[in-house]
Write a protein that holds these residues in place. Structure first.
Motif, PDB file in Angstrom:
ATOM      1  N   GLU A  37       0.837  -1.190   0.000  1.00 24.95           N
ATOM      2  CA  GLU A  37       0.000   0.000   0.000  1.00 24.95           C
ATOM      3  C   GLU A  37       0.880   1.251   0.000  1.00 24.95           C
ATOM      4  OE1 GLU A  37      -3.406   0.650   0.025  1.00 24.95           O
ATOM      5  OE2 GLU A  37      -3.528  -1.440  -0.594  1.00 24.95           O
ATOM      6  N   PRO A  38       0.504   2.277  -0.758  1.00 24.22           N
ATOM      7  CA  PRO A  38       1.267   3.524  -0.725  1.00 24.22           C
ATOM      8  C   PRO A  38       1.134   4.215   0.635  1.00 24.22           C
ATOM      9  CG  PRO A  38      -0.494   3.626  -2.367  1.00 24.22           C
ATOM     10  CD  PRO A  38      -0.570   2.294  -1.727  1.00 24.22           C
ATOM     11  N   VAL A  39       2.213   4.891   1.024  1.00 23.81           N
ATOM     12  CA  VAL A  39       2.254   5.602   2.295  1.00 23.81           C
ATOM     13  C   VAL A  39       2.537   7.068   1.995  1.00 23.81           C
ATOM     14  CG1 VAL A  39       3.412   5.794   4.530  1.00 23.81           C
ATOM     15  CG2 VAL A  39       3.159   3.550   3.444  1.00 23.81           C
ATOM     16  N   SER A  40       1.648   7.964   2.411  1.00 24.30           N
ATOM     17  CA  SER A  40       1.856   9.396   2.240  1.00 24.30           C
ATOM     18  C   SER A  40       2.556   9.932   3.485  1.00 24.30           C
ATOM     19  CB  SER A  40       0.534  10.122   2.051  1.00 24.30           C
ATOM     20  OG  SER A  40      -0.085   9.704   0.866  1.00 24.30           O
ATOM     21  N   ILE A  41       3.644  10.650   3.281  1.00 23.58           N
ATOM     22  CA  ILE A  41       4.434  11.155   4.392  1.00 23.58           C
ATOM     23  C   ILE A  41       4.741  12.635   4.199  1.00 23.58           C
ATOM     24  CG2 ILE A  41       5.490   8.930   4.938  1.00 23.58           C
ATOM     25  CD1 ILE A  41       7.997   9.905   3.413  1.00 23.58           C
ATOM     26  N   LYS A  42       5.279  13.245   5.240  1.00 24.94           N
ATOM     27  CA  LYS A  42       5.765  14.619   5.178  1.00 24.94           C
ATOM     28  C   LYS A  42       7.000  14.704   6.060  1.00 24.94           C
ATOM     29  CE  LYS A  42       2.664  15.981   8.899  1.00 24.94           C
ATOM     30  NZ  LYS A  42       1.544  16.802   9.294  1.00 24.94           N
ATOM     31  N   PHE A  43       7.922  15.595   5.683  1.00 27.58           N
ATOM     32  CA  PHE A  43       9.116  15.814   6.482  1.00 27.58           C
ATOM     33  C   PHE A  43       9.579  17.241   6.299  1.00 27.58           C
ATOM     34  CE2 PHE A  43      10.113  13.467   2.632  1.00 27.58           C
ATOM     35  CZ  PHE A  43      10.978  14.324   1.983  1.00 27.58           C
ATOM     36  N   GLU A  44      10.509  17.661   7.130  1.00 27.28           N
ATOM     37  CA  GLU A  44      11.012  19.028   7.112  1.00 27.28           C
ATOM     38  C   GLU A  44      11.844  19.277   5.857  1.00 27.28           C
ATOM     39  OE1 GLU A  44      10.434  21.511   9.303  1.00 27.28           O
ATOM     40  OE2 GLU A  44       9.134  20.212  10.497  1.00 27.28           O
ATOM     41  N   HIS A  45      11.647  20.434   5.254  1.00 29.88           N
ATOM     42  CA  HIS A  45      12.398  20.798   4.052  1.00 29.88           C
ATOM     43  C   HIS A  45      13.890  20.887   4.353  1.00 29.88           C
ATOM     44  CE1 HIS A  45      13.853  23.348   0.723  1.00 29.88           C
ATOM     45  NE2 HIS A  45      12.950  22.665   0.028  1.00 29.88           N
ATOM     46  N   LYS A  46      14.235  21.390   5.520  1.00 24.24           N
ATOM     47  CA  LYS A  46      15.645  21.538   5.881  1.00 24.24           C
ATOM     48  C   LYS A  46      16.360  20.188   5.997  1.00 24.24           C
ATOM     49  CE  LYS A  46      14.741  21.862  10.837  1.00 24.24           C
ATOM     50  NZ  LYS A  46      15.299  20.599  11.231  1.00 24.24           N
ATOM     51  N   ASP A  47      15.597  19.109   6.247  1.00 24.61           N
ATOM     52  CA  ASP A  47      16.198  17.775   6.344  1.00 24.61           C
ATOM     53  C   ASP A  47      16.613  17.229   4.984  1.00 24.61           C
ATOM     54  OD1 ASP A  47      15.733  17.875   9.035  1.00 24.61           O
ATOM     55  OD2 ASP A  47      13.962  16.577   8.992  1.00 24.61           O
ATOM     56  N   ILE A  48      15.995  17.700   3.915  1.00 24.44           N
ATOM     57  CA  ILE A  48      16.227  17.116   2.595  1.00 24.44           C
ATOM     58  C   ILE A  48      17.047  18.018   1.678  1.00 24.44           C
ATOM     59  CG2 ILE A  48      14.157  17.935   1.428  1.00 24.44           C
ATOM     60  CD1 ILE A  48      15.299  14.376   1.211  1.00 24.44           C
ATOM     61  N   ILE A  49      17.009  19.314   1.871  1.00 26.51           N
ATOM     62  CA  ILE A  49      17.589  20.246   0.901  1.00 26.51           C
ATOM     63  C   ILE A  49      19.092  20.046   0.721  1.00 26.51           C
ATOM     64  CG2 ILE A  49      17.910  22.161   2.513  1.00 26.51           C
ATOM     65  CD1 ILE A  49      16.790  22.415  -1.151  1.00 26.51           C
ATOM     66  N   ASN A  50      19.818  19.775   1.777  1.00 25.05           N
ATOM     67  CA  ASN A  50      21.265  19.626   1.642  1.00 25.05           C
ATOM     68  C   ASN A  50      21.672  18.235   1.183  1.00 25.05           C
ATOM     69  OD1 ASN A  50      21.870  22.280   2.348  1.00 25.05           O
ATOM     70  ND2 ASN A  50      21.825  21.790   4.527  1.00 25.05           N
ATOM     71  N   ILE A  51      21.001  17.196   1.671  1.00 24.51           N
ATOM     72  CA  ILE A  51      21.431  15.851   1.280  1.00 24.51           C
ATOM     73  C   ILE A  51      21.040  15.517  -0.155  1.00 24.51           C
ATOM     74  CG2 ILE A  51      21.473  14.988   3.635  1.00 24.51           C
ATOM     75  CD1 ILE A  51      18.881  13.523   3.084  1.00 24.51           C
ATOM     76  N   GLN A  52      20.015  16.163  -0.705  1.00 26.90           N
ATOM     77  CA  GLN A  52      19.635  15.865  -2.083  1.00 26.90           C
ATOM     78  C   GLN A  52      20.618  16.449  -3.088  1.00 26.90           C
ATOM     79  OE1 GLN A  52      17.908  18.036  -4.583  1.00 26.90           O
ATOM     80  NE2 GLN A  52      18.419  19.826  -3.384  1.00 26.90           N
ATOM     81  N   LEU A  53      21.547  17.279  -2.636  1.00 32.30           N
ATOM     82  CA  LEU A  53      22.574  17.818  -3.533  1.00 32.30           C
ATOM     83  C   LEU A  53      23.671  16.792  -3.831  1.00 32.30           C
ATOM     84  CD1 LEU A  53      22.936  21.401  -2.018  1.00 32.30           C
ATOM     85  CD2 LEU A  53      21.707  20.732  -4.084  1.00 32.30           C
ATOM     86  N   ASN A  54      23.794  15.756  -3.003  1.00 30.19           N
ATOM     87  CA  ASN A  54      24.794  14.710  -3.228  1.00 30.19           C
ATOM     88  C   ASN A  54      24.322  13.769  -4.328  1.00 30.19           C
ATOM     89  OD1 ASN A  54      26.357  15.687  -1.066  1.00 30.19           O
ATOM     90  ND2 ASN A  54      25.115  14.522   0.383  1.00 30.19           N
ATOM     91  N   ASP A  55      25.240  13.386  -5.203  1.00 27.29           N
ATOM     92  CA  ASP A  55      24.884  12.502  -6.314  1.00 27.29           C
ATOM     93  C   ASP A  55      24.428  11.118  -5.848  1.00 27.29           C
ATOM     94  OD1 ASP A  55      25.401  14.419  -8.217  1.00 27.29           O
ATOM     95  OD2 ASP A  55      27.488  13.811  -8.479  1.00 27.29           O
ATOM     96  N   ASN A  56      25.042  10.596  -4.788  1.00 22.96           N
ATOM     97  CA  ASN A  56      24.677   9.246  -4.352  1.00 22.96           C
ATOM     98  C   ASN A  56      23.336   9.205  -3.627  1.00 22.96           C
ATOM     99  OD1 ASN A  56      25.527  10.512  -2.019  1.00 22.96           O
ATOM    100  ND2 ASN A  56      26.861   8.847  -1.371  1.00 22.96           N
ATOM    101  N   PHE A  57      22.707  10.333  -3.367  1.00 23.68           N
ATOM    102  CA  PHE A  57      21.363  10.375  -2.787  1.00 23.68           C
ATOM    103  C   PHE A  57      20.366   9.676  -3.712  1.00 23.68           C
ATOM    104  CE2 PHE A  57      17.256  12.680  -2.574  1.00 23.68           C
ATOM    105  CZ  PHE A  57      16.911  12.394  -1.260  1.00 23.68           C
ATOM    106  N   TYR A  58      20.567   9.774  -5.012  1.00 24.79           N
ATOM    107  CA  TYR A  58      19.635   9.225  -5.995  1.00 24.79           C
ATOM    108  C   TYR A  58      19.913   7.762  -6.338  1.00 24.79           C
ATOM    109  CZ  TYR A  58      18.678  14.147  -6.442  1.00 24.79           C
ATOM    110  OH  TYR A  58      18.356  15.446  -6.150  1.00 24.79           O
ATOM    111  N   THR A  59      21.076   7.251  -5.960  1.00 34.94           N
ATOM    112  CA  THR A  59      21.440   5.894  -6.355  1.00 34.94           C
ATOM    113  C   THR A  59      21.557   4.925  -5.187  1.00 34.94           C
ATOM    114  OG1 THR A  59      23.772   6.498  -6.291  1.00 34.94           O
ATOM    115  CG2 THR A  59      22.648   6.690  -8.409  1.00 34.94           C
TER     116      THR A  59
END
Length: 95
Positions: A37-59
């Motif tokens: 079943e799909p799960v809808s979630i929410k999290f703080e923007h500050k938690d994701i903005i810096n780590i999503q800049l790393n290339d290995n975040f996507y792999t």
């Protein structure tokens, strides 16, 4: 490198509630995959903005901590604002 994101489940779904979340500094997201079943979630923007800049975040596999459970996921799609440095929505897939 492993990443852990603390998240909460969200009960309100839709455009209006997603806009309210973004204005409050949160990012709406969904975790889905075959046979679950799909799960809808929410999290703080500050938690994701810096780590999503790393290339290995996507792999690499990420860990999302929701209500005391740890869920292994991978990033499937990410939506960004057209000209601001904002993440608007993320789709994760179960691993």
């Amino acid at each position: 490198m492993s990443y852990t994101i603390n998240a909460e489940t969200r009960t309100e779904i839709g455009k209006g509630s997603s806009r309210r979340l973004r204005h409050a500094g949160k990012v709406p997201a969904v975790i889905y995959g075959p046979g679950k079943e799909p799960v809808s979630i929410k999290f703080e923007h500050k938690d994701i903005i810096n780590i999503q800049l790393n290339d290995n975040f996507y792999t690499t596999d990420l860990t999302i901590a929701v209500e005391g459970k740890e869920i292994k996921v991978r990033v499937k799609a990410i939506q960004r604002h057209a000209f601001k440095q904002l993440v608007e929505h993320i789709d994760f897939m179960f691993v």
